[in-house]
Design an enzyme around this catalytic site. Structure first.
Site, short mmCIF file in Angstrom:
data_model
loop_
_atom_site.label_atom_id
_atom_site.label_comp_id
_atom_site.label_asym_id
_atom_site.label_seq_id
_atom_site.Cartn_x
_atom_site.Cartn_y
_atom_site.Cartn_z
N GLU A 158 27.99 25.56 44.71
CA GLU A 158 28.18 25.96 44.69
C GLU A 158 29.36 26.98 43.86
O GLU A 158 30.19 27.03 43.95
CB GLU A 158 29.64 24.82 44.61
CG GLU A 158 28.99 23.35 44.70
CD GLU A 158 29.58 22.49 44.21
OE1 GLU A 158 31.03 22.23 43.49
OE2 GLU A 158 29.66 21.37 44.85
N ARG A 215 46.16 36.87 42.23
CA ARG A 215 45.29 36.82 41.07
C ARG A 215 46.44 37.96 39.77
O ARG A 215 45.96 37.01 38.56
CB ARG A 215 43.62 37.12 41.07
CG ARG A 215 42.99 36.90 42.04
CD ARG A 215 41.53 36.70 42.21
NE ARG A 215 40.84 36.21 40.37
CZ ARG A 215 40.76 36.58 39.77
NH1 ARG A 215 40.64 38.35 39.80
NH2 ARG A 215 40.27 35.97 38.66
N TYR A 268 47.34 34.85 37.47
CA TYR A 268 45.79 34.57 35.82
C TYR A 268 46.78 36.10 34.92
O TYR A 268 45.73 35.56 34.34
CB TYR A 268 44.82 34.22 36.25
CG TYR A 268 44.46 33.92 37.50
CD1 TYR A 268 44.56 32.38 37.63
CD2 TYR A 268 43.57 33.74 38.70
CE1 TYR A 268 44.42 31.41 38.48
CE2 TYR A 268 43.81 33.39 40.01
CZ TYR A 268 43.73 32.08 39.61
OH TYR A 268 42.91 30.96 41.06
N CYS A 301 60.20 40.72 45.42
CA CYS A 301 61.32 40.85 44.79
C CYS A 301 61.10 39.37 43.92
O CYS A 301 61.48 38.60 43.94
CB CYS A 301 62.93 40.44 45.56
SG CYS A 301 62.69 41.39 47.10
C1 LIG Z 1 36.62 26.57 43.56
C2 LIG Z 1 35.37 25.62 43.37
C3 LIG Z 1 33.52 26.35 43.75
C4 LIG Z 1 33.67 27.58 43.86
O1 LIG Z 1 34.51 28.41 42.11
P1 LIG Z 1 33.50 30.38 41.53
O2 LIG Z 1 34.51 30.00 40.27
O3 LIG Z 1 33.94 31.22 43.20
O4 LIG Z 1 32.22 29.79 42.28
C5 LIG Z 1 32.62 25.58 43.13
N1 LIG Z 1 32.77 23.96 43.27
C6 LIG Z 1 34.48 23.52 43.20
C7 LIG Z 1 34.24 22.17 43.16
C8 LIG Z 1 35.10 24.14 43.15
O5 LIG Z 1 36.29 23.62 43.15
#
Ligand SMILES: *Cc1c(COP(=O)(O)O)cnc(C)c1O
Length: 423
Positions: free
Chosen positions: A274, A313, A317, A343
């Site tokens: 993912e 970001r 972070y 602001c």
């Molecule tokens: C956000 C997320 C990702 C992607 O994460 P990256 O760091 O952008 O690769 C994959 N799986 C799940 C469950 C997420 O919440």
């Protein structure tokens, strides 16, 4: 690797001068490089060339449908975390049998929508969610594919807000409880089909060891489950592979691939990945224009037209994004805070940054803004969300129009005007 570079003094996205986009579309504007998106997808996919795999791009990193379509056309599946993301993915032409649904708080209507759309499986994050999916699938007379997202208690060594695989995090189910849930699902829950194991430990991970540790733990779980008679076909490794924003040296996809292939040797599974940031992060920039400069006794400020509502970001972070002038000059460098118009003192794109002196009206490119940039943007301070542009070779297209003032109040109404009345 990406295709943003200077040609002479002009900064370009592939073959398109950023100045041209600024002139025609205005600022702030996100600019993506199609060639970079494709390159990143190929690099990731080919790292697993000899294995059964499914790349499910994580939609939340950048959910523009033109970006999704670029990946869908290359055979990508999708990792979604809401009904809205499912809608987008389907609109972009995604194959539902290559969609997985993650997230701790799936609503009943979202679960129903996903089942009806025939997605591959849900990554389940709690025992109650598992029962909810079973009940909804039963009502629809369907069987829902599921994996349980296990929390392997591995420290991904990243920013605490994007670490997800520790016991103290809200995500996933601890391993021992997960085993009980799988066994219960198999024996009692007739409307779910346990088919995968899922694990996502965090984001912007720049070392290989947390992945290897998590993999060892999920591998052990997988054999336990098979001994219990469960037919697990998919091992979902989540996303999280980091990118270079500044001086980080994250493993290349090929190195990551090697480690995963090593760690899954002999397992008869289809691997699911993912990746989000690794696909899109360095494939996008945010272009912003300097409005004013200001010299305080303590600091120099460059006030630009993009703020924390456009790119959260740095504020959220403390993230680093490189900043480059859209046209190179011979001016000396200064140390400045590059700040937005919002602001809030937390509204900055860079702090104490050495950059060539900037004059009002000149544009700057905020690098590595393709992931969690536009997708996290908001209308705070009633600012229209910015335009998005895709560069491809020598041309570009607007893939999201800049919001108008009318868009900003769409759906709002004065109490009692037209809507619900009380007696
Ligand atoms: C956000 C997320 C990702 C992607 O994460 P990256 O760091 O952008 O690769 C994959 N799986 C799940 C469950 C997420 O919440």
């Amino acid at each position: 690797m990406h295709y943003f570079a200077y040609k002479g003094k002009r900064f370009c996205a592939e073959g398109v001068a950023i100045e041209k986009i600024v002139k025609e579309v205005g600022t702030p504007v996100y600019v993506y490089s199609e060639k970079t998106l494709k390159r990143h997808y190929k690099a990731f996919d080919s790292a697993f060339a000899k294995t059964r795999r499914m790349i499910c791009y994580s939609v939340k990193a950048n959910s523009n449908i033109a970006v999704l379509k670029t990946f869908a056309d290359m055979g990508s599946g999708f990792d979604i975390v809401s009904g809205g993301e499912l809608f987008r993915a389907l609109k972009a032409g995604a194959d539902p049998s290559r969609i997985v649904f993650s997230g701790v708080g799936k609503r009943p209507d979202e679960i129903e929508y996903a089942i009806k759309s025939r997605i591959l499986m849900f990554n389940v994050e709690s025992p109650q969610e598992l029962r909810a999916i079973d009940a909804i699938a039963g009502r629809l007379r369907k069987k829902a594919g599921i994996a349980i997202r296990v929390n392997p208690n591995v420290d991904p060594k990243t920013h605490p807000y994007i670490s997800t695989g520790l016991k103290k995090n809200k995500f996933g189910i601890e391993t021992e409880e997960a085993v009980r849930e799988y066994v219960h699902a198999k024996a009692r829950l007739k409307n779910v089909a346990p088919m995968g194991v899922d694990c996502h430990i965090g984001s912007q991970i720049t070392e290989i060891s947390p992945f290897v540790d998590a993999l060892a733990k999920t591998r052990a779980l997988l054999s336990t489950l098979r001994n219990e008679g469960l037919e697990i076909k998919y091992l979902d490794m989540g996303g999280g592979l980091g990118i270079t924003y500044d001086k980080e040296e994250p493993p290349l996809p090929s190195r990551y691939g090697q480690a995963v292939i090593e760690g899954t040797k002999g397992l008869d599974v289809t691997l699911i990945f993912e990746p989000g940031r690794a696909m899109v992060g360095n494939a996008g920039i945010l272009v912003t224009k300097a409005l004013y400069t200001k010299k305080g006794s303590a600091k120099n400020f460059v006030i630009v037209d993009a703020g924390m509502n456009d790119l959260a970001r740095p504020s959220l972070y403390g993230s680093y994004h490189a900043i480059k002038p859209v046209r190179l000059t011979d001016r000396p460098e200064i140390t400045a805070d590059v700040v937005g118009p919002i602001c809030e003192s937390g509204d900055f794109l860079a702090k104490d940054r050495l950059i060539p002196e900037v004059e009002p009206g000149e544009s700057l490119a905020v690098m590595s803004a393709g992931a969690y940039g536009f997708s996290m943007s908001s209308n705070y301070n009633t600012r229209p969300r910015v335009a998005e542009v895709m560069a491809s070779g020598a041309s570009y297209s607007v893939i999201r129009k800049r919001e108008t003032l009318a868009d900003l109040v769409k759906g709002e109404q004065v109490a009692g005007a037209k809507g619900r009345r009380t007696k």
